[in-house]
Design an enzyme around this catalytic site. Sequence first.
Site, mmCIF file in Angstrom:
data_model
loop_
_atom_site.group_PDB
_atom_site.id
_atom_site.type_symbol
_atom_site.label_atom_id
_atom_site.label_comp_id
_atom_site.label_asym_id
_atom_site.label_seq_id
_atom_site.Cartn_x
_atom_site.Cartn_y
_atom_site.Cartn_z
ATOM 1 N N ASP A 182 41.116 -4.776 32.378
ATOM 2 C CA ASP A 182 42.436 -6.544 31.616
ATOM 3 C C ASP A 182 43.189 -4.796 30.908
ATOM 4 O O ASP A 182 42.759 -3.300 31.039
ATOM 5 C CB ASP A 182 42.040 -7.407 30.399
ATOM 6 C CG ASP A 182 43.368 -8.124 30.369
ATOM 7 O OD1 ASP A 182 44.170 -8.004 30.466
ATOM 8 O OD2 ASP A 182 43.167 -8.948 30.916
ATOM 9 N N HIS A 236 44.975 -2.925 33.493
ATOM 10 C CA HIS A 236 46.323 -3.891 33.349
ATOM 11 C C HIS A 236 47.827 -2.936 32.593
ATOM 12 O O HIS A 236 48.164 -3.321 32.141
ATOM 13 C CB HIS A 236 46.341 -4.990 32.891
ATOM 14 C CG HIS A 236 45.442 -5.792 33.980
ATOM 15 N ND1 HIS A 236 44.999 -7.160 33.732
ATOM 16 C CD2 HIS A 236 44.762 -5.760 34.675
ATOM 17 C CE1 HIS A 236 44.219 -8.383 34.842
ATOM 18 N NE2 HIS A 236 44.098 -6.910 35.331
#
Length: 543
Positions: free
Chosen positions: A363, A386
Site C-alpha cells: 500500500d 502505492h
Amino acid sequence: MNALRRHLAFNQCTHLMVKGITITAPGDSPNTDGINIADSQNIKITGSTFAIGDDSIAISSGTSNVSISNMTCGPSHGISIGSLGRGGTVAEVEQIHVFNCNIFQSMTGVRIKTWQGGSGYVKDVTFERINITQVATPIVINQFYTYYSSPVAGTVVGFYFLFLIKFATAGRIYNVVDYEAVGDGTIDDSQAFMKAWNAACSDATPATLFVPPGKNFLIGTATSLRGPCNSPVNFQIDGNITAPNRIWTTEGITWISFYNINNLNLYGQGTINGQGAIWWDCWNKHNCIRPYLIDFDGCNNLALSNITLMNGPRRHLAFHQCTHLTVEGITITAPGDSPNTDGINIADSQNINITGSTFAIGDDCIAISSGTSNVSISNMTCGPSHGISIGSLGRGGTVAEVEQIHVFNSNIFQSMTGIRIKTWQGGSGYVKDVTFERINITQVATPIVINQFYTDYSSPASKEDAVAISNVKFMNIQGTSTKEMAVCIRCSAAVPCTNLTFGTVTLARDEGDNRTVSATVENAYGMSEGITIPLISLSKKFA
C-alpha cells in the site's frame, strides 16, 4: 576546502538537507567555520566530515528545528550554538538535536555561547550519544562570551535564558535477558520486555533498553510501553522481535504500542516481524479484523533509525499526536500484493523528518492524514507500493487540515501511483503548501494524482463540499508510466484546486513503440513552468 573564512552559510532557508559532505582546512586556519546557520528552519545535517579551524557547525539566531547527526568533527572548535546576543541584540534558537557524533582534537566539544547584554532565549536543545576524544573542554555553556573589545556591562541589562538543555549519556543498560526474556522464538517474552521497559523508564538518568543480537524474541500478545519516563530512553534492538504465527486476536488493536513517551530513541540492526502472511490469507478469505504492527501515540522528541520492519498484518508504523520526530535509514517490507500494508501513517503530528529509508510494501509507503504539518520526506526508495500519499482526507464529512509538506529527492518504482493527494467528497478543510520535487518515477501506473472524488463506493458522496487543495507544486518529476494517462487531476467544480504549479515534468510510457502519455485535468487552476510532458492544461485564473 581551504576557504578564506567561513566555508558554508545558510540564511533564511527552510527544509534543507546536507548529507555526506566534507569540509577541510588546517586546524590553525582562523575563523574557517564549516557551516553557519541563521534565521533558518527545518534543517537536517547528517553523515558529514569537518576538519577545520573553527566551529564545525555554528547555529545563529532565528534558527529552529535542526537535526545534526552522524558527524565526524575535528580538529575544530566543536559544534556550537552561538555566539548570540552581541551588542544587546535579541536572539532566538530552539529545537536543536545533536546526536550520534564524534568530536576529537578540538578546542571545545558541544557548546552554547552568549554575550552579556543580549536577550531572548535558547531552549529545547539535546546533545546525546556524542563521543569526545582529546578535546580541551568537552561541554561548555558560557553566558559571558566576549572578545574583550566589546564593553561588558557590570550589570546585565538583558538576560539570556537557557532552559531545557539536555546532555544525554547512555547511562545504565537494561538487557531484556536479565528480566527473564528467553529469545528462542517459542516462549512468550512480552512480560520480560514490560519489566525491562518499566525499569528503564523509571531510571532517573538516561537509560538503554537492550535487545541483544543472536536471539528471536516472541511477543505473544498486544504489548503497550507507556510513559512518561523519568529521563530519555534509548531502545536498542539488535536481536529480532517476532509476532505469533497464528491468529492471535479478533480485535483491531496494535501489537506493540508506545504511549506518552518523550525523548525516546529507537534504533538497531534487528528485525521486527509481524508474521503477516496468515493474516492476509484470513483477510482475503474471511475479511478478518487484523492488528496493526507498531504505533506511537503522544510521543515527542522521538527518533527511529536503521531498524527493519517486515510483514505487518496491516499498517506497519503509525505516529499519532507526535511532534519533533526523526525517522532515518529504516526498512519496511511486505509483498506487493499484501493488503493495506502501509509503511508509515502520520496523523495529528508536526515537525516530522523522514529520510534515507526503503519501503517495498502492498500500500502507501507514507500516508499523511489530517492534523499534520511541517513534514519533510527525502531520499526515499519506494516500491513496489502505492506511492507517497496525502490522504485519504474528509471521509464522512470530516474536516481535514494538512499543510507544509515537502517530498523531495526520492525514487518511486513499480507502484500503482507515484505522488498523490486523495480526498472524499463531502469533507471540508484544506491541503495547502505542498511541494513534490526531484522525484524519479519508474514503471508507475499513474505517476501524479490529485483526486477529490476518492471513494470506496459504499459511502454516499456530496457534490457541494470538498477539502480545498491549494499551493501544490510538482517540480522536476521525471520517469515512466505503465499507462497512457500519466497525470490525473480530478478536482471538484464546487471547490476547485487552486494555485497548482507544474515545472519540468517529463514522463513517458515505460515500453512500446508509442511512448506518448496524456493528462486529464478537471477544475484545476494554476500554471506550468518549463517543459511539461504530458501537456497539463490548467486554467489560469480562479474567480
